[in-house]
Design a protein around this motif. Structure first.
Motif, PDB file in Angstrom:
ATOM      1  N   ILE A  68       0.942  -1.236   0.114  1.00  0.00           N
ATOM      2  CA  ILE A  68       0.006  -0.041   0.031  1.00  0.00           C
ATOM      3  C   ILE A  68       0.873   1.161   0.168  1.00  0.00           C
ATOM      4  O   ILE A  68       0.736   2.027  -0.867  1.00  0.00           O
ATOM      5  N   GLY A  69       1.868   1.239   0.812  1.00  0.00           N
ATOM      6  CA  GLY A  69       2.470   2.529   0.968  1.00  0.00           C
ATOM      7  C   GLY A  69       3.539   2.642  -0.275  1.00  0.00           C
ATOM      8  O   GLY A  69       3.739   3.832  -0.690  1.00  0.00           O
ATOM      9  N   LEU A  70       4.448   1.527  -0.661  1.00  0.00           N
ATOM     10  CA  LEU A  70       5.193   1.597  -1.787  1.00  0.00           C
ATOM     11  C   LEU A  70       4.388   2.282  -3.105  1.00  0.00           C
ATOM     12  O   LEU A  70       4.892   2.950  -3.979  1.00  0.00           O
ATOM     13  N   ALA A  71       3.212   1.587  -3.244  1.00  0.00           N
ATOM     14  CA  ALA A  71       2.437   1.841  -4.620  1.00  0.00           C
ATOM     15  C   ALA A  71       2.118   3.441  -4.715  1.00  0.00           C
ATOM     16  O   ALA A  71       2.380   3.976  -5.701  1.00  0.00           O
ATOM     17  N   SER A  72       1.680   4.090  -3.457  1.00  0.00           N
ATOM     18  CA  SER A  72       1.578   5.523  -3.505  1.00  0.00           C
ATOM     19  C   SER A  72       2.930   6.287  -3.565  1.00  0.00           C
ATOM     20  O   SER A  72       2.926   7.212  -4.196  1.00  0.00           O
ATOM     21  N   TYR A  73       3.918   5.772  -2.857  1.00  0.00           N
ATOM     22  CA  TYR A  73       5.282   6.404  -2.991  1.00  0.00           C
ATOM     23  C   TYR A  73       5.702   6.331  -4.638  1.00  0.00           C
ATOM     24  O   TYR A  73       6.436   7.283  -4.799  1.00  0.00           O
TER      25      TYR A  73
ATOM     26  N   MET B  67      -5.704   1.932   9.431  1.00  0.00           N
ATOM     27  CA  MET B  67      -4.663   0.948   8.805  1.00  0.00           C
ATOM     28  C   MET B  67      -4.156   1.475   7.562  1.00  0.00           C
ATOM     29  O   MET B  67      -2.836   1.479   7.544  1.00  0.00           O
ATOM     30  N   SER B  68      -5.013   2.175   6.614  1.00  0.00           N
ATOM     31  CA  SER B  68      -4.168   2.822   5.704  1.00  0.00           C
ATOM     32  C   SER B  68      -3.003   3.945   5.976  1.00  0.00           C
ATOM     33  O   SER B  68      -2.110   3.759   5.619  1.00  0.00           O
ATOM     34  N   THR B  69      -3.317   4.534   7.150  1.00  0.00           N
ATOM     35  CA  THR B  69      -2.222   5.452   7.767  1.00  0.00           C
ATOM     36  C   THR B  69      -0.969   4.778   8.341  1.00  0.00           C
ATOM     37  O   THR B  69      -0.022   5.161   8.101  1.00  0.00           O
ATOM     38  N   ALA B  70      -1.488   3.744   8.708  1.00  0.00           N
ATOM     39  CA  ALA B  70      -0.353   2.965   9.479  1.00  0.00           C
ATOM     40  C   ALA B  70       0.635   2.334   8.428  1.00  0.00           C
ATOM     41  O   ALA B  70       1.797   2.005   8.565  1.00  0.00           O
ATOM     42  N   ALA B  71      -0.207   1.811   7.054  1.00  0.00           N
ATOM     43  CA  ALA B  71       0.946   1.437   6.145  1.00  0.00           C
ATOM     44  C   ALA B  71       1.833   2.349   5.480  1.00  0.00           C
ATOM     45  O   ALA B  71       2.747   2.301   5.146  1.00  0.00           O
ATOM     46  N   PHE B  72       1.097   3.635   5.369  1.00  0.00           N
ATOM     47  CA  PHE B  72       1.938   4.784   5.062  1.00  0.00           C
ATOM     48  C   PHE B  72       3.140   5.245   5.932  1.00  0.00           C
ATOM     49  O   PHE B  72       4.511   5.293   5.410  1.00  0.00           O
ATOM     50  N   VAL B  73       2.990   5.087   7.273  1.00  0.00           N
ATOM     51  CA  VAL B  73       3.954   5.229   8.159  1.00  0.00           C
ATOM     52  C   VAL B  73       4.916   4.176   8.289  1.00  0.00           C
ATOM     53  O   VAL B  73       6.338   4.379   8.118  1.00  0.00           O
ATOM     54  N   ALA B  74       4.639   2.893   8.205  1.00  0.00           N
ATOM     55  CA  ALA B  74       5.419   1.779   8.139  1.00  0.00           C
ATOM     56  C   ALA B  74       6.234   1.973   6.877  1.00  0.00           C
ATOM     57  O   ALA B  74       7.568   1.560   6.963  1.00  0.00           O
ATOM     58  N   THR B  75       5.771   2.078   5.749  1.00  0.00           N
ATOM     59  CA  THR B  75       6.635   2.561   4.535  1.00  0.00           C
ATOM     60  C   THR B  75       7.556   3.499   4.484  1.00  0.00           C
ATOM     61  O   THR B  75       8.621   3.334   3.927  1.00  0.00           O
ATOM     62  N   ALA B  76       7.130   4.392   5.154  1.00  0.00           N
ATOM     63  CA  ALA B  76       8.206   5.784   5.362  1.00  0.00           C
ATOM     64  C   ALA B  76       9.442   5.111   6.408  1.00  0.00           C
ATOM     65  O   ALA B  76      10.371   5.710   5.670  1.00  0.00           O
TER      66      ALA B  76
ATOM     67  N   LEU C 201      15.841   9.797   2.231  1.00  0.00           N
ATOM     68  CA  LEU C 201      15.545  10.091   3.501  1.00  0.00           C
ATOM     69  C   LEU C 201      14.849  11.084   4.144  1.00  0.00           C
ATOM     70  O   LEU C 201      13.969  11.007   4.977  1.00  0.00           O
ATOM     71  N   SER C 202      15.096  12.379   3.093  1.00  0.00           N
ATOM     72  CA  SER C 202      14.142  13.360   3.136  1.00  0.00           C
ATOM     73  C   SER C 202      12.744  13.183   3.226  1.00  0.00           C
ATOM     74  O   SER C 202      11.730  13.692   4.013  1.00  0.00           O
ATOM     75  N   MET C 203      12.434  12.448   2.130  1.00  0.00           N
ATOM     76  CA  MET C 203      10.827  12.346   1.747  1.00  0.00           C
ATOM     77  C   MET C 203      10.235  11.290   2.866  1.00  0.00           C
ATOM     78  O   MET C 203       9.102  11.716   3.356  1.00  0.00           O
ATOM     79  N   ALA C 204      11.074  10.283   3.382  1.00  0.00           N
ATOM     80  CA  ALA C 204      10.534   9.635   4.324  1.00  0.00           C
ATOM     81  C   ALA C 204      10.291  10.207   5.812  1.00  0.00           C
ATOM     82  O   ALA C 204       9.260  10.019   6.339  1.00  0.00           O
ATOM     83  N   MET C 205      11.395  11.296   6.065  1.00  0.00           N
ATOM     84  CA  MET C 205      11.192  11.833   7.421  1.00  0.00           C
ATOM     85  C   MET C 205      10.031  13.068   7.192  1.00  0.00           C
ATOM     86  O   MET C 205       9.486  13.348   8.257  1.00  0.00           O
ATOM     87  N   TRP C 206       9.946  13.446   6.182  1.00  0.00           N
ATOM     88  CA  TRP C 206       8.866  14.433   6.121  1.00  0.00           C
ATOM     89  C   TRP C 206       7.562  13.540   6.378  1.00  0.00           C
ATOM     90  O   TRP C 206       6.266  14.178   6.806  1.00  0.00           O
ATOM     91  N   MET C 207       7.535  12.461   5.641  1.00  0.00           N
ATOM     92  CA  MET C 207       6.309  11.663   5.749  1.00  0.00           C
ATOM     93  C   MET C 207       5.834  11.439   7.331  1.00  0.00           C
ATOM     94  O   MET C 207       4.856  11.439   7.845  1.00  0.00           O
TER      95      MET C 207
ATOM     96  N   PRO D 212      11.779  -1.349  11.195  1.00  0.00           N
ATOM     97  CA  PRO D 212      10.770  -2.296  11.550  1.00  0.00           C
ATOM     98  C   PRO D 212       9.720  -1.817  12.234  1.00  0.00           C
ATOM     99  O   PRO D 212       8.579  -2.576  12.385  1.00  0.00           O
ATOM    100  N   SER D 213       9.862  -0.647  12.760  1.00  0.00           N
ATOM    101  CA  SER D 213       9.004  -0.280  13.955  1.00  0.00           C
ATOM    102  C   SER D 213       7.616  -0.171  13.451  1.00  0.00           C
ATOM    103  O   SER D 213       6.609  -0.284  14.159  1.00  0.00           O
ATOM    104  N   GLY D 214       7.434   0.401  12.210  1.00  0.00           N
ATOM    105  CA  GLY D 214       5.998   0.415  11.766  1.00  0.00           C
ATOM    106  C   GLY D 214       5.185  -0.994  11.647  1.00  0.00           C
ATOM    107  O   GLY D 214       4.199  -1.168  11.818  1.00  0.00           O
ATOM    108  N   LEU D 215       6.013  -1.960  10.792  1.00  0.00           N
ATOM    109  CA  LEU D 215       5.612  -3.381  10.805  1.00  0.00           C
ATOM    110  C   LEU D 215       5.203  -3.897  11.944  1.00  0.00           C
ATOM    111  O   LEU D 215       3.867  -4.553  12.302  1.00  0.00           O
TER     112      LEU D 215
END
Length: 476
Positions: A29-34, A187-196, A220-226, A367-370
């Motif tokens: 879910i997260g990678l597809a949107s990324y 759940m959707s938001t959790a997927a985005f955070v886990a992917t970040a 790194l920059s995009m992940a931390m903004w997320m 792995p914290s998000g997962l």
């Protein structure tokens, strides 16, 4: 053995297989949107860094997507093999909802996935971007239907029971049941955070090994903004979800809080830590903060939270497990927010890419998000017990009634096969991560739609270059 019965093994088997499965859709879910964001930014800015990142993460997405599909097939079979009585009772609701997921989400993803993975410079840029967006939308539609089905089991609505079976009478009420909107967002938001954090930890790994490139920095920059933006939003969504659960599943909240009884009209304290003892009906070694339980769960300082002793012992979830799984989820969520704030502070001082303590923290938070997703699902599923359909069907009445020996053998086989198969898949995916994004990795010199070239095949991506990179990094 260990006091377990066949029903316990059936529950463990389902928990084991779904725990493996949920990790893959979360990252998908997260990678597809990324990927959709990366390609959109490349089309807008023509910055080749975004293109290189797209090619890099699309390979990892493909491997992850494949493992998610394979592990998901097992879940569908288990409804018929181990939980046939549940399927007979509630199949008129859950069957169509899962069918809608296949007809809408899976067909949409499958229809555009080939163009997305193999169509770069074989189709027009607009069509390729459209395909990537459709795959991303497909993952969210899949989440919609799966969460609708599971949420109906938590808060069933829009049904009648005829001859011992659930019959849907209002599909809008079935789909949009009371807990569904909160759980879908959560759940959707959790997927985005886990992917970040997955993306961010990959970048931190390369930076710690001296590979400081524009693509790695952008990761790194995009992940931390997320993380900075979405992790606090997730906390707010979780608060609303908790209020909804208190209204519709008060026993679950009482178990999560380890709260056994109210004293007079006193407000409910928040138990930070302790050990809920289901036999003694009390939480041992409790560390409490007065009033805070009422404030968090009712948004007032005088209302009380329902206590476990208000429910019959046979209707109480296992507080020992959900008490701690919930705190693992919340604790990791707070660490994610803290990491995002640290990234903002270091960004202002222009040290986000050089601070080794911060990079190590991001790496370990990978792995914290997962883990938080797993802890959250343990909380919501074990907290629903002893019901498989809340208030309508008990878990003990839902199983197929297989023998202890049958469940033992199949559980052992699942564990062996899963660790061998998906262990190899995860190992390969980590090889792709270690390889890192390559500059102008797949772009021909005279590139353009329709140009013949080798497609971006994920299974040929992790070549000897990985080992060469590792050797060069060790040499440094």
């Amino acid at each position: 053995m260990f006091g377990l019965e066949a029903l316990d093994l059936a529950r463990i088997q389902f928990a084991f297989t779904i725990s493996f499965h949920i990790l893959f859709p979360a990252i998908t879910i997260g990678l597809a949107s990324y990927l959709a964001v990366l390609e959109g930014l490349w089309l807008k800015t023509r910055d080749d860094t975004y293109r290189d990142l797209y090619h890099f993460w699309s390979k990892i997405f493909a491997v992850n997507f494949g493992m998610g599909v394979v592990s998901g097939l097992v879940m569908a079979y288990q409804f018929g093999t181990n939980w046939s009585r549940f399927s007979d009772f509630a199949g008129a609701v859950t069957g169509p909802l899962l069918t809608y997921e296949v007809l809408t989400a899976f067909f949409l993803e499958a229809g555009f996935l080939g163009v997305m993975l193999f169509g770069w410079n074989r189709v027009g840029r607009g069509l390729h971007f459209f395909s990537t967006v459709m795959v991303a939308i497909g993952t969210l539609i899949s989440t919609f239907w799966i969460l609708s089905s599971n949420s109906w089991m938590q808060t069933p609505q829009g049904y009648e029971i005829v001859d011992g079976r659930v019959i849907p009478v209002d599909w809008l009420a079935v789909v949009f049941n009371p807990s569904f909107p909160y759980r879908l967002l959560h759940m959707s938001t959790a997927a985005f955070v886990a992917t970040a954090f997955f993306v961010g930890s990959s970048a931190a790994w390369h930076l710690l090994r001296g590979r400081d490139t524009p693509a790695i920095r952008r990761m790194l920059s995009m992940a931390m903004w997320m993380a900075l933006l979405v992790a606090p939003i997730q906390a707010v969504i979780g608060d609303f979800h908790g209020l909804n659960t208190l209204k519709h599943q008060p026993a679950k909240i009482a178990a999560i809080e380890g709260h056994w009884e109210n004293v007079g009209n006193e407000p409910t304290p928040l138990i930070l830590f302790g050990w809920p003892d289901m036999q003694a009906e009390k939480t041992r070694f409790a560390v409490e903060i007065p009033y805070l339980g009422s404030l968090i769960l009712t948004h007032s300082l005088d209302k009380q939270v329902p206590a476990l002793k208000e429910f019959p012992p046979e209707d109480r979830p296992n507080s020992t497990i959900v008490f701690w799984s919930f705190r693992v989820m919340v604790g990791l969520g707070l660490l994610m927010i803290f990491t995002g704030l640290c990234s903002l502070w270091l960004r202002r001082n222009d040290r986000i890419y050089q601070s080794r303590p911060f990079l190590h923290m991001v790496l370990w938070m990978g792995p914290s998000g997962l883990v938080a997703i797993l802890a959250g699902w343990f909380t919501t599923e074990i907290g629903r017990q002893p019901w498989v359909v809340y208030g309508l069907m008990r878990t003990a009445d839902a199983s197929s009634g297989h023998s202890f020996a049958q469940m033992s053998i199949t559980l052992v086989l699942f564990v062996v096969v899963y660790f061998a198969l998906f262990g190899a898949g995860l190992s390969y995916m980590m090889r792709l991560v270690r390889k890192g994004p390559q500059v102008h990795e797949t772009e021909p010199s005279d590139g353009g739609p329709g140009q013949k070239r080798t497609p971006a095949r994920p299974l040929s991506a992790a070549d000897d270059h990985v080992d060469q990179n590792d050797r060069s990094n060790k040499g440094n």
